[in-house]
Design an enzyme around this catalytic site. Structure first.
Site, PDB file in Angstrom:
ATOM      1  NE  ARG A   6      -3.321   0.463  -0.026  1.00  0.00           N
ATOM      2  CZ  ARG A   6      -4.307   1.156   0.503  1.00  0.00           C
ATOM      3  NH1 ARG A   6      -5.075   0.622   1.413  1.00  0.00           N
ATOM      4  NH2 ARG A   6      -4.554   2.390   0.105  1.00  0.00           N
ATOM      5  NE  ARG A  62       0.571   1.167 -19.189  1.00  0.00           N
ATOM      6  CZ  ARG A  62       0.359  -0.003 -18.593  1.00  0.00           C
ATOM      7  NH1 ARG A  62       1.322  -0.629 -17.960  1.00  0.00           N
ATOM      8  NH2 ARG A  62      -0.823  -0.569 -18.632  1.00  0.00           N
ATOM      9  CB  CYS A  73      -6.393   5.325 -12.671  1.00  0.00           C
ATOM     10  SG  CYS A  73      -6.217   6.794 -11.727  1.00  0.00           S
ATOM     11  CD  GLU A  76      -9.732   8.005  -2.573  1.00  0.00           C
ATOM     12  OE1 GLU A  76     -10.142   8.749  -1.669  1.00  0.00           O
ATOM     13  OE2 GLU A  76      -8.567   7.605  -2.649  1.00  0.00           O
ATOM     14  NE  ARG A  88      -6.567   6.949   0.795  1.00  0.00           N
ATOM     15  CZ  ARG A  88      -7.137   8.141   0.872  1.00  0.00           C
ATOM     16  NH1 ARG A  88      -7.544   8.761  -0.225  1.00  0.00           N
ATOM     17  NH2 ARG A  88      -7.317   8.735   2.027  1.00  0.00           N
ATOM     18  CE1 TYR A 106      -0.966   5.191   3.365  1.00  0.00           C
ATOM     19  CE2 TYR A 106       0.715   3.524   3.721  1.00  0.00           C
ATOM     20  CZ  TYR A 106      -0.593   3.858   3.450  1.00  0.00           C
ATOM     21  OH  TYR A 106      -1.529   2.887   3.255  1.00  0.00           O
ATOM     22  NE  ARG A 114      -3.606   1.947   7.963  1.00  0.00           N
ATOM     23  CZ  ARG A 114      -3.907   0.754   7.476  1.00  0.00           C
ATOM     24  NH1 ARG A 114      -4.472   0.633   6.318  1.00  0.00           N
ATOM     25  NH2 ARG A 114      -3.655  -0.328   8.180  1.00  0.00           N
TER      26      ARG A 114
END
Ligand code: DC
Length: 341
Positions: A6, A62, A73, A76, A88, A106, A114
């Site tokens: 992540r 790419r 992609c 949200e 994210r 992150y 997180r």
């Protein structure tokens, strides 16, 4: 073996150049920190907050040579209060890496998202731990106003649970009874001008929790794992949304393990007892010096020896013995430490 790494990053502007640049930095870091070969990446899912429209971060993937992986992609849904201009990523990898060994990355403002799984990145937060009366809260308030950060007094949260238990005659010998009362406790924190107000089921208890009898009960309820889980979750949520100076007992060792600055304040017990008495007399709360001193010793004992996240010095904390130091001297010392980072 298939596993998932992540990551998240943020941009300052909704611009193609910055989105490409910051996404590339994040992907490079994921690759480097996890020793990946590009061929091991089998797919990447990017999500962008609604305020980013300029370019698909997949273009960045790419451009750095991730050509065989399937890329997706999506945008949200808007979540009120969530981090802005955030990208994210979830990178699926097939190779020798085990899920538990993954280093999640992150960056920028997203370091706050997180704190529990971030391994390397530091968040812009100051964690101040130490025993009762070591001067944490006074100095934390000064530091937060100097830096323009939000001051979070986590002890106040444990005190609020303690106050509820006292007022409702919860049997403190039984963890189950304390745990059962948790569902009936709603804690809200309000911050304004460096001052923290705390509400228990909608009622302002900022002053009530300061009474000496609440302190020992706070220390007792703080030894219950379920209490800590509830409050630590809230504390991390606050630190996701704002830069904080947070004080307590387990901030550097648990709540914000990746805080950029960690301080552990200490002082000898007599000095700490005197300080507590001064605070109480300023608030016109009556006290007995010997009782306060004993109570501090008892709390030290409970806070240092409990099973879950006891008071201890984080490996990367700077320890300051504040005995004989003025608040101004402690403040200057901490600011020097912060500026040296
Ligand atoms: O800092 P304080 O004296 O207001 O804290 C009251 C009690 O709450 C303390 O004795 C232990 C507990 N506490 C804790 O266990 N973890 C924290 N992060 C903060 C406080």
């Amino acid at each position: 073996m298939v596993c998932c790494i992540r990551g998240a990053t943020t941009v300052k502007e909704n611009s193609r150049a910055e989105i490409l640049e910051n996404t590339k930095v994040m992907l490079y870091e994921i690759i480097r920190e996890n020793n990946l070969n590009i061929e091991e990446i089998i797919s990447i899912l990017f999500t962008c907050t609604k305020d980013l429209t300029k370019v698909y971060p997949a273009v960045a993937a790419r451009e750095i040579g991730i050509v065989d992986a399937s890329l997706m992609c999506v945008q949200e849904l808007y979540v009120e209060g969530s981090l802005e201009k955030c990208i994210r990523v979830s990178v699926t990898v097939e190779g020798n890496l085990k899920q538990k060994e993954c280093k999640h990355i992150y960056l920028n403002e997203a370091t706050r998202l997180r704190p529990d799984i971030v391994s390397k990145s530091k968040i812009e937060a100051v964690a101040i731990d130490g025993p009762a009366g070591s001067g944490k809260s006074t100095v934390a308030k000064l530091i937060s106003s100097e830096l323009g950060y939000v001051y979070v007094d986590t002890g106040a949260m444990y005190r609020t649970v303690g106050l509820y238990c006292l007022k409702n005659n919860v049997c403190l010998d039984r963890d189950e009874d304390i745990i059962e009362s948790l569902d009936k406790i709603d804690i809200k924190l309000e911050f304004s001008k460096g001052f923290q107000k705390i509400l228990l089921n909608g009622i302002d208890v900022t002053e009530d929790i300061r009474k000496p009898e609440v302190a020992c009960v706070a220390s007792r309820v703080a030894s219950v794992e379920a209490v800590r889980e509830k409050l630590v979750f809230m504390q991390r949520e606050i630190a996701k949304k704002s830069k904080v100076v947070m004080d307590g007992r387990d901030i550097g060792t648990n709540v914000l393990k990746n805080a950029r600055t960690k301080i552990y304040l200490d002082a000898d017990v007599d000095e700490r007892a005197k300080r507590r008495c001064n605070e109480l007399s300023e608030k016109e709360i009556s006290f007995d010096y010997n009782k306060i001193r004993e109570e501090i010793i008892l709390r030290d004992e409970q806070d240092k020896n409990r099973k879950v996240n006891p008071l201890s010095v984080a490996k990367d904390a700077v320890v300051i013995d504040t005995s004989g130091m003025s608040i101004e001297q402690v403040k200057t010392k901490i600011l020097e430490i912060i500026n040296s980072k």
